[in-house]
Design an enzyme around this catalytic site. Sequence first.
Site, short mmCIF file in Angstrom:
data_model
loop_
_atom_site.label_atom_id
_atom_site.label_comp_id
_atom_site.label_asym_id
_atom_site.label_seq_id
_atom_site.Cartn_x
_atom_site.Cartn_y
_atom_site.Cartn_z
N SER A 76 18.73 15.61 10.09
CA SER A 76 17.39 16.20 10.33
C SER A 76 17.46 17.71 10.19
O SER A 76 18.54 18.31 10.22
CB SER A 76 16.95 15.84 11.75
OG SER A 76 15.90 16.69 12.21
N TYR A 104 16.66 15.16 20.82
CA TYR A 104 16.70 14.83 19.39
C TYR A 104 17.62 15.80 18.66
O TYR A 104 18.47 15.40 17.85
CB TYR A 104 15.29 14.89 18.83
CG TYR A 104 15.11 14.46 17.41
CD1 TYR A 104 15.03 15.39 16.38
CD2 TYR A 104 14.99 13.11 17.08
CE1 TYR A 104 14.85 15.00 15.08
CE2 TYR A 104 14.79 12.71 15.77
CZ TYR A 104 14.72 13.66 14.77
OH TYR A 104 14.53 13.28 13.46
#
Length: 266
Positions: free
Chosen positions: A147, A160
Amino acid sequence: MNLEKAFSLEGRVALVTGAAYGIGFAIAEALAGAGAKIAFNCRSQHHLDAALADYAAKGIDAKGYICDVTKEEEVAAMVGQIKEDLGPVNILVNNAGIIKRIPMHEMTVEEFRQVVDIDLNAAFIVSKAVLPDMMEARSGKIINICSMMSELGRETVSAYAAAKGGLKMLTKNIASEYGEYNIQCNGIGPGYIATPQTAPLRERQADGSRHPFDSFIIAKTPAARWGNPEDLMGPAVFLASGASDFVNGHILYVDGGILAYIGKQP
Ligand code: NAP
Ligand code: GCO
């Protein structure tokens, strides 16, 4: 080099986790298009049934399995069933993931642990389950879906970002430890992609205007657009194929240039 052969996945078995929809579905579709046999999993029969119909509509005979990737026993059973149904997994895409957007000081330990469990620990669990067959075959591809948050932080995504940062280093460590078995482990770092996971960030405002975060991402992206799952299809085939046999431990950012750009002046 015969480039057509280099990019072919004929005869390969690919497992894409969490590929009932979203990025995983697009990646599975791409690998199928390059010739791979497709296995995917999700957690609900409803999503599985819908996904099987969607794959069939695209002419893909995908095999779907109900499996929570955080449960080692379920993963072992799924990998064993795939081996019976299709053969040993040659290509693993650790795609399954969630996000919880909560200010860290308000996030519970359980919420933090759940995100890390799915987004990081599960990649360890599923990779560990397929490595023995890859080691025996002295060949394999593991692709971890990282990501922007493998490199950057932002408000409300502490769990996250911690998980995706860890996933970047797990990618590099698998590459380091198993390269001698001709197993390559790389990451794909998508930018901001229009999927259900980011739908809340793109919701139109009551007055019909763009969500502020939507406008922010447009300004931060040289391509001045959100990515689509289709933007990840080519990079996935590359990293799953023989064309990338000497690429190992690399995170390929598919972000329209966000990481290179300071952002357009308001
Ligand atoms: P999504 O639309 O929310 O899909 C997530 C998938 O993961 C679903 O198929 C879900 O299936 C599955 N899943 C979640 N937890 C699972 C578990 N414990 N066991 C098995 N399957 C599980 O997300 P997405 O946008 O496609 O994202 C896919 C991956 O790309 C994620 O790792 C995400 O972090 C990453 N990513 C996304 C973006 C983006 O902008 N969208 C950007 C960079 C990276 P069920 O709920 O049916 O089980
Ligand atoms: C967010 C987004 C991002 C994307 C992706 C960016 O809330 O910031 O969900 O985290 O999902 O990971 O690469």
